[in-house]
Design a protein around this motif. Structure first.
Motif, short mmCIF file in Angstrom:
data_model
loop_
_atom_site.label_atom_id
_atom_site.label_comp_id
_atom_site.label_asym_id
_atom_site.label_seq_id
_atom_site.Cartn_x
_atom_site.Cartn_y
_atom_site.Cartn_z
N SER B 66 0.82 -1.21 0.00
CA SER B 66 0.00 0.00 0.00
C SER B 66 0.86 1.27 0.00
O SER B 66 0.38 2.35 -0.29
N PHE B 67 2.16 1.14 0.31
CA PHE B 67 3.06 2.30 0.26
C PHE B 67 3.49 2.64 -1.16
O PHE B 67 4.09 3.67 -1.40
N LEU B 68 3.22 1.71 -2.10
CA LEU B 68 3.71 1.92 -3.46
C LEU B 68 3.12 3.20 -4.06
O LEU B 68 1.90 3.37 -4.12
N ALA B 69 4.00 4.09 -4.49
CA ALA B 69 3.54 5.34 -5.11
C ALA B 69 2.96 5.03 -6.48
O ALA B 69 3.41 4.11 -7.16
N LYS B 70 1.93 5.78 -6.86
CA LYS B 70 1.33 5.51 -8.17
C LYS B 70 1.25 6.78 -9.01
O LYS B 70 0.16 7.29 -9.31
N PRO B 71 2.41 7.33 -9.40
CA PRO B 71 2.38 8.54 -10.22
C PRO B 71 1.96 8.22 -11.65
O PRO B 71 2.16 7.11 -12.13
N LYS B 74 4.34 6.71 -15.15
CA LYS B 74 5.54 5.94 -14.79
C LYS B 74 5.15 4.49 -14.61
O LYS B 74 4.14 4.21 -13.97
N PRO B 75 5.92 3.57 -15.17
CA PRO B 75 5.60 2.16 -14.93
C PRO B 75 5.92 1.78 -13.49
O PRO B 75 6.70 2.45 -12.81
N ARG B 76 5.29 0.71 -13.01
CA ARG B 76 5.61 0.19 -11.70
C ARG B 76 6.18 -1.22 -11.88
O ARG B 76 5.85 -1.90 -12.85
N TYR B 77 7.04 -1.61 -10.97
CA TYR B 77 7.67 -2.92 -11.11
C TYR B 77 7.48 -3.76 -9.86
O TYR B 77 7.47 -3.22 -8.75
N LEU B 78 7.39 -5.06 -10.08
CA LEU B 78 7.48 -6.00 -8.97
C LEU B 78 8.75 -6.80 -9.17
O LEU B 78 8.98 -7.33 -10.27
N VAL B 79 9.58 -6.86 -8.17
CA VAL B 79 10.80 -7.64 -8.27
C VAL B 79 10.78 -8.69 -7.18
O VAL B 79 10.53 -8.39 -6.02
N PHE B 112 -0.41 -8.08 -10.81
CA PHE B 112 -1.73 -7.52 -11.14
C PHE B 112 -2.19 -6.58 -10.03
O PHE B 112 -2.69 -5.49 -10.29
N ALA B 113 -1.99 -7.02 -8.79
CA ALA B 113 -2.42 -6.19 -7.66
C ALA B 113 -1.68 -4.86 -7.62
O ALA B 113 -2.24 -3.84 -7.22
N LEU B 114 -0.42 -4.88 -8.03
CA LEU B 114 0.39 -3.66 -7.94
C LEU B 114 0.36 -2.85 -9.22
O LEU B 114 0.90 -1.75 -9.29
N GLY B 115 -0.26 -3.41 -10.27
CA GLY B 115 -0.32 -2.70 -11.55
C GLY B 115 1.01 -2.70 -12.27
O GLY B 115 1.33 -1.77 -13.01
N ALA B 116 1.80 -3.76 -12.07
CA ALA B 116 3.08 -3.86 -12.77
C ALA B 116 2.90 -4.66 -14.05
O ALA B 116 2.23 -5.68 -14.05
N ASN B 117 3.46 -4.15 -15.14
CA ASN B 117 3.36 -4.88 -16.40
C ASN B 117 4.66 -5.59 -16.76
O ASN B 117 4.72 -6.32 -17.75
N THR B 118 5.70 -5.32 -16.00
CA THR B 118 6.95 -6.03 -16.19
C THR B 118 7.44 -6.42 -14.80
O THR B 118 7.48 -5.58 -13.91
N SER B 119 7.78 -7.68 -14.64
CA SER B 119 8.25 -8.12 -13.33
C SER B 119 9.49 -8.97 -13.50
O SER B 119 9.72 -9.57 -14.55
N TYR B 120 10.30 -8.97 -12.46
CA TYR B 120 11.56 -9.69 -12.53
C TYR B 120 11.70 -10.64 -11.36
O TYR B 120 11.23 -10.37 -10.26
N ILE B 121 12.35 -11.76 -11.64
CA ILE B 121 12.76 -12.65 -10.55
C ILE B 121 14.28 -12.63 -10.55
O ILE B 121 14.91 -13.06 -11.51
N TYR B 122 14.86 -12.06 -9.50
CA TYR B 122 16.31 -11.96 -9.42
C TYR B 122 16.83 -13.17 -8.66
O TYR B 122 16.65 -13.29 -7.46
N VAL B 123 17.44 -14.10 -9.39
CA VAL B 123 17.88 -15.35 -8.78
C VAL B 123 19.39 -15.33 -8.58
O VAL B 123 20.14 -14.85 -9.44
N TYR B 201 14.93 1.57 -12.07
CA TYR B 201 14.93 2.64 -13.09
C TYR B 201 14.19 3.88 -12.58
O TYR B 201 13.44 4.54 -13.31
N ALA B 202 14.35 4.17 -11.28
CA ALA B 202 13.74 5.33 -10.63
C ALA B 202 12.22 5.31 -10.67
O ALA B 202 11.56 6.34 -10.57
N CYS B 203 11.64 4.13 -10.86
CA CYS B 203 10.19 4.00 -10.85
C CYS B 203 9.74 3.28 -9.56
O CYS B 203 10.53 2.57 -8.96
N PRO B 204 8.48 3.46 -9.16
CA PRO B 204 8.01 2.79 -7.95
C PRO B 204 8.14 1.27 -8.09
O PRO B 204 7.74 0.71 -9.10
N THR B 205 8.70 0.66 -7.08
CA THR B 205 9.01 -0.77 -7.16
C THR B 205 8.72 -1.45 -5.83
O THR B 205 8.96 -0.86 -4.79
N VAL B 206 8.20 -2.66 -5.91
CA VAL B 206 8.07 -3.47 -4.72
C VAL B 206 9.02 -4.65 -4.85
O VAL B 206 9.08 -5.29 -5.88
#
Lengths: 355, 446
Positions: B66-71, B74-79, B112-123, B201-206
């Motif tokens: 819920s802290f995720l900014a939604k300007p 700007k895209p949002r990311y889930l990592v 989907f919940a965070l409105g991210a259209n690109t997500s990453y799994i950093y392994v 990339y300076a965008c809101p990220t979870v």
């Protein structure tokens, strides 16, 4: 008419109130008050964007976050990158925890530092010397071997002594922001991290010399000035010239010994920072008085060791007194069980200038 | 037998093929979320569930979301943070290698919940085989229309990428992870700004741990209130615990939070007791970073209550007599283990993994390692013990990222609880350096 003047934030640092513009950092606010409350800064450099937060020398205690939310911040915060809030109360020199932590930072920076000040060109204008002198404990607890690096040649003008480096990243930001292409950076990690060009590629661009000025220690020194003279025996004079290089300010300090210009540096302000950078031509090639328009003698105000060509005498006894007072107290309060017949040890304070 | 959420079907058959996973009700959460729920409703459910970050800090996941900014614009990311490198922790690897689709399903729902259209799994880079498993699973999900454009006709697009790390522990710190993902040197950033405002990339990220993300699909399927019923108090749900050390059955176990430490340690269903009939000496409950506990504080807290596997109970008594649940790396030491040697080993790890950006951690970790090396090898002095405590104190809380704390806590706690063992090493160097020599003091055994 609407008041368009920007709202100023009231901040209290060490019980001194100051009004600053929003967005100002605690460090800058403290500098506005004066050098007696300004926290030391080893990695932060005002004219380079993105610096700060790394050396932890400027940690301060925020005892009230703002007027709206007066809760204290749980940890010490780096004052160089923390912006002020209206009604913020900051403790720097009056907080024991801050002073103790700062002692620790000095110690950490020095454990792998070669302490070769007697042969280091930076001695006398070294920020680490000042920092250790003002905030260190004066003794050493580190008994281990220091880490060392292979010597590396990074170019014709600049001498890199990696052993002395405190990894402030200032030179990396300088190369990033002043030159067209950065060819050096930090390799490896932990205490083995080093400033390097990786393939011994010579750093050669018109503004590389500024890395020497921004370096807080003797890790990057001027090859044309190497071992020529101790800085406190040279006489600084401000001068300028019309430099053909558009990005070069042409405003410099010339360091004289007799009639000779031994070296040319950018002009450092009260905080030891260069605000107007100069090009390599001005720095390394123009070493004749006739190249310059002389303005007058320069005053070196910030540094404790070199100050207007003579030692600041008062600094030494003060430091000694502090040390002596602490030691004396310890001896006096010593809760030792002495064997019968033995006398309690007595501490004696001797002033260096006592007769 | 407690309820299992993440690992229920592992072991029944190979869950790596998508069809096998779907046979056990896989991807129903995606269908439910994308066709019948709004993103805000999902965040609300996760908030209700009380799910807490499983990476170590235990910060409530729903709150973080819920802290995720939604300007605008700007895209949002889930990592997903799968850079699991904490010594003693291997739960995420277990989940990803046995059931990669559990994570992918969670990623789709959470994105989907965070409105991210690109997500990453950093392994983590060393886990190349896991990366291959994940990539194959992602390709299958694309083929089924669960990833890509217009997922299940809902109009929602998501691209999911797996990013192999370079094998640095520090890249498990969320901002260092983001730097690394951007292709830079993995140095933690100064906070604020937090990733929720300016992240990748300076965008809101979870940035969330594998286990936290994987748990969201169950929450969607069964509701946040159902999830909150599992567990105890504010420690809701289940937790994967990777148990290792001198126990009979090392491995990864999914437990309901609130299980007693005693049961987890001695029941045959879980650890199965101390191996070879030895006695328990010490325990690290949540991965190498958390304070070590002596035997008398493991099953009972300082005021005599039974200690449970939950965030609150493990940290009961603060660091003086408690520890942390951390990432769930449960390391058990029997009476034959040397605490000094172990502390040196942990410190060696932190010295090696410190990024070298801020001075207390860069220099302090190396200093502590050298002093501990000296003590362990019979060259210590009595004043070294206080020196270690002081150095650890100077590092703790004064660094950019929590690696400094993580390096300081094991040293501080080992000296706090096992000071006599350190002293014995210093006083009896010839005996202490003999092979297999261990200090024994009956009083510390349970």
């Amino acid at each position: 008419m609407e008041n368009t003047a920007p709202q100023l934030f009231k901040v209290t640092i060490d019980n001194i109130e100051v009004e600053v513009a929003p967005g100002t950092t605690i460090l800058q606010a403290a500098r506005q008050i004066g050098s007696h409350v300004a926290p030391p800064a080893m990695c932060y450099y005002t004219s380079l964007k993105g610096t700060g937060g790394k050396c932890r020398a400027c940690l301060v205690k925020v005892t009230a976050g703002s007027a709206k939310d007066p809760r204290p911040m749980p940890k010490l915060v780096p004052s160089c990158i923390t912006t002020v809030q209206d009604g913020m109360i900051v403790e720097n020199t009056v907080n024991e925890q801050v002073l103790e932590t700062r002692k620790g930072v000095v110690e950490f920076l020095l454990i792998n530092h070669p302490l070769d000040c007697p042969i280091c060109d930076q001695a006398g204008e070294c920020h680490l010397q000042d920092f250790a002198f003002e905030h260190g404990r004066g003794t050493q607890r580190y008994e281990e071997e220091r880490r060392t690096f292979e010597r590396e040649d990074i170019g014709p003008y600049i001498q890199l002594h990696m052993n002395r480096c405190i990894l402030c990243y200032r030179c990396v930001f300088t190369a990033e922001q002043l030159t067209n292409k950065r060819v050096h950076g930090v390799l490896n990690r932990g205490d083995h991290a080093e400033i390097s060009t990786y393939i011994s590629k010579a750093i050669d661009n018109d503004f590389s010399g500024n890395m020497i000025d921004v370096c807080p220690v003797g890790a990057l020194t001027d090859k044309t000035f190497r071992f020529k003279q101790r800085v406190w025996f040279t006489k600084p004079v401000t001068a300028h010239r019309d430099c053909e290089h558009e990005k070069c300010s042409g405003k410099v300090t010339l360091w004289y010994k007799g009639e000779d210009v031994l070296r040319v540096t950018g002009r450092k302000n009260e905080w030891g920072e260069v605000t107007e950078f100069i090009c390599n031509t001005c720095r390394f090639d123009k070493k004749k008085t006739s190249d310059w328009v002389i303005e007058g003698p320069a005053k070196v105000s910030h540094h404790s060791v070199i100050s207007a060509n003579h030692y600041e005498k008062k600094a030494i006894p003060e430091f000694g007194f502090k040390q002596a007072a602490q030691q004396y107290k310890q001896i006096d309060d010593l809760p030792v069980q002495l064997p019968e017949g033995e006398k309690k040890p007595v501490g004696i304070v001797v002033r260096p200038d006592s007769k | 037998m407690g309820i299992k959420i993440l690992t229920e079907h592992i072991g029944k058959e190979d869950l790596k093929p998508i069809d096998a996973y779907m046979k056990y009700g896989g991807y129903t959460a995606v269908k439910k979320a994308l066709t019948s729920m709004s993103p805000d409703a999902i965040v609300e459910e996760v908030k209700k569930s009380g799910l807490r970050g499983r990476g170590g800090a235990g910060f409530p996941t729903g709150m973080k979301w819920s802290f995720l900014a939604k300007p605008e614009g700007k895209p949002r990311y889930l990592v997903c943070n799968a850079d699991e490198s904490e010594p003693g922790t291997f739960k995420d690897r277990y989940l990803m290698m046995h059931s990669p689709h559990t994570l992918i399903e969670g990623m789709i729902v959470s994105s989907f919940a965070l409105g991210a259209n690109t997500s990453y799994i950093y392994v983590r880079g060393e886990m190349m085989f896991v990366i291959r498993i994940l990539e194959k699973a992602i390709a299958e999900a694309y083929a089924k229309g669960l990833l890509g454009k217009n997922i299940l006709g809902s109009g929602y697009n998501l691209d999911l990428y797996v990013h192999p790390g370079g094998g640095a522990y520090i890249c498990g710190e969320e901002t260092a992870l983001l730097e690394s993902l951007e292709g830079k040197r993995g140095n933690p950033r100064n906070k604020p700004p937090f990733p929720a405002v300016s992240g990748l990339y300076a965008c809101p990220t979870v940035v969330n741990n594998v286990e936290s993300i994987a748990a969201t699909s169950w929450i969607i399927n069964n509701g946040g209130d159902e999830y909150a019923k599992i567990g105890i108090g504010k420690s809701t749900g289940t937790k994967l615990i990777s148990a290792c050390g001198n126990i009979n059955n090392p491995g990864v176990y999914e437990i309901e939070l609130g299980l007693s430490v005693e049961e987890f340690l001695y029941s045959d269903q879980y650890c199965g007791g101390i191996a070879n009939g030895k006695k328990l000496k010490a325990l690290v409950a949540g991965g190498s970073s958390v304070p070590i506990l002596p035997a008398n504080l493991i099953t009972k807290t300082a005021n005599g209550e039974s200690r449970l596997m939950s965030y609150e109970s493990l940290s009961d008594g603060g660091f003086a007599t408690g520890t942390m649940l951390g990432s769930g790396g449960f390391i058990v030491f029997d009476e034959d283990q040397c605490i000094v040697r172990n502390t040196w080993n942990f410190t060696r790890f932190y010295h090696h993994e410190s990024c070298g950006q801020c001075s207390p951690c860069r220099e302090g970790t190396g200093w502590m390692e050298k002093v501990l090396h000296r003590i362990e090898h019979g060259h210590g002095h009595m004043h070294d013990i206080d020196l270690l405590v002081d150095v650890a104190k100077k590092i703790e809380g004064n660094t950019i990222c929590p690696l400094g704390d993580a390096a300081a806590w094991p040293v501080g706690s080992a000296i706090r609880h096992f000071r006599d063992e350190f002293e014995w090493h210093i006083k009896n160097p010839s005996e202490a350096t003999r092979k297999g020599a261990v200090y024994r003091k009956e009083a510390v055994f349970a």
